[in-house]
Design an enzyme around this catalytic site. Structure first.
Site, short mmCIF file in Angstrom:
data_model
loop_
_atom_site.label_atom_id
_atom_site.label_comp_id
_atom_site.label_asym_id
_atom_site.label_seq_id
_atom_site.Cartn_x
_atom_site.Cartn_y
_atom_site.Cartn_z
N LYS A 1 2.66 8.49 1.89
CA LYS A 1 3.53 7.47 2.48
C LYS A 1 5.02 7.73 2.25
O LYS A 1 5.85 7.42 3.09
CB LYS A 1 3.15 6.08 1.94
CG LYS A 1 1.82 5.60 2.47
CD LYS A 1 1.61 4.13 2.25
CE LYS A 1 1.19 3.82 0.85
NZ LYS A 1 0.77 2.42 0.71
N ASP B 1 3.59 -3.27 6.14
CA ASP B 1 3.13 -4.12 5.02
C ASP B 1 3.90 -5.44 4.93
O ASP B 1 3.30 -6.48 4.66
CB ASP B 1 3.28 -3.37 3.69
CG ASP B 1 2.18 -2.36 3.47
OD1 ASP B 1 1.11 -2.48 4.13
OD2 ASP B 1 2.37 -1.44 2.65
#
Ligand code: ATR
Length: 284
Positions: A71, A108
């Protein structure tokens, strides 16, 4: 599932990737939407990440999700990165645009907010909120709280210097007033004074919240408690808060919605959130 000559490819890269619940969640949504798409897992060793990104784009994939350990390393490999993903320092969704650009997002923070929205816990607009943790997950939560227009956020972390660094960055980069406290009973008490929402974004909850020095008496309504851990579904923190009558929320909704937002980015269609949630529960 029927693969045809027109099947569109999406998937997730990770290393290892075999534990991922994302294929179950996304393929259930793809089936529900009746799309000729497939979502596959791709184990990608860290040193092969640049090759994998170029390769997925070269074979015409529409995009991909990324999980540990990719990520952070993805950021410099993409043509564009959203401001939110840049602040969080992590990309979990890549879109290959038709014009050839690769764009990195982090879904997120928005997933966190959508899950809170459907749970009946009021977003902390104009309120003080506390976040435990100062890693990647806490950065996403801080971005979400800034988006929700919290009046102040208090970052509480075991390693105090990391809390201080994140608070300073949040203050400067995402326009939310932020300060730091150490993860001690006194630090938590100060963070919870007059606070509407406590979020656990440490990995401590995965073993039942062991190690979080929280006095049960500090968890009282109107405080709402949100633990972004989804397994176990009720951490020790959430159990105590619920016993005391606080509204509580675990991380399943956030996991579902961050996936739903990724699917929406790729397909332009509204994701079937309930189907995705049930697929996650069944796959666990
Ligand atoms: P993530 O990307 O999930 O946020 P991370 O970047 O490794 O993962 O961050 C983990 C966070 O959980 C950190 O804030 C860590 O605290 P430190 O900065 O002091 O390491 C916190 N954490 C992990 N285990 C913990 C524990 N047992 N008690 C308290 N905090 C813990």
């Amino acid at each position: 599932m029927r693969i045809t000559g027109k099947t569109q490819l999406v998937g997730v890269i990770g290393y290892p990737v075999s534990h991922t619940l994302s294929p179950a969640m996304h393929n259930a949504a793809i089936a529900e939407l009746g799309l000729d798409w497939v979502y596959a897992p791709f184990p990608v060793a860290p040193d092969r990440l640049p090759e994998a990104v170029r390769g997925l784009q070269a074979v015409g994939a529409r995009g991909f999700n990324a999980t540990i350990p990719h990520k952070e390393s993805l950021l410099p490999l993409l043509d564009e990165v959203s401001g939110e993903a840049a602040f969080i320092g992590a990309v979990n969704t890549v879109l290959f645009h038709e014009d050839g650009r690769s764009i990195g997002y982090n879904t997120d923070a928005e997933g966190f907010l959508r899950a809170m929205d459907e749970s009946g816990i009021a977003p902390p607009e104009g309120e003080k909120a506390a976040v435990m943790g100062a890693g990647g997950a806490a950065r996403a939560v801080a971005a979400a709280l800034a988006k929700a227009k919290a009046r102040e956020i208090v970052i509480v972390n075991r390693t105090f210097e990391k809390a201080e660094a994140l608070a300073a960055e949040a203050d400067a980069a995402i326009g939310v007033s932020a300060r730091a406290e150490p993860l001690t009973e006194a630090g938590i008490a100060s963070a919870l004074d007059g606070t509407a929402l406590l979020v656990n974004a440490t990995s401590a909850g995965m073993d039942g919240s062991a190690g979080l020095p929280i006095d049960a008496d500090a968890l009282r309504p109107p405080l709402a408690v949100y633990d972004i851990v989804y397994s176990p579904p009720q951490t020790g923190l959430l159990k105590t808060a619920a016993q005391n009558g606080c509204k509580t929320l675990n991380g399943l909704g956030m996991l579902t919605h961050q996936g739903a937002i990724a699917l929406e980015r790729w397909t332009g269609l509204k994701a079937p959130v309930e189907t995705m949630r049930q697929a996650l529960l069944a796959a666990q």
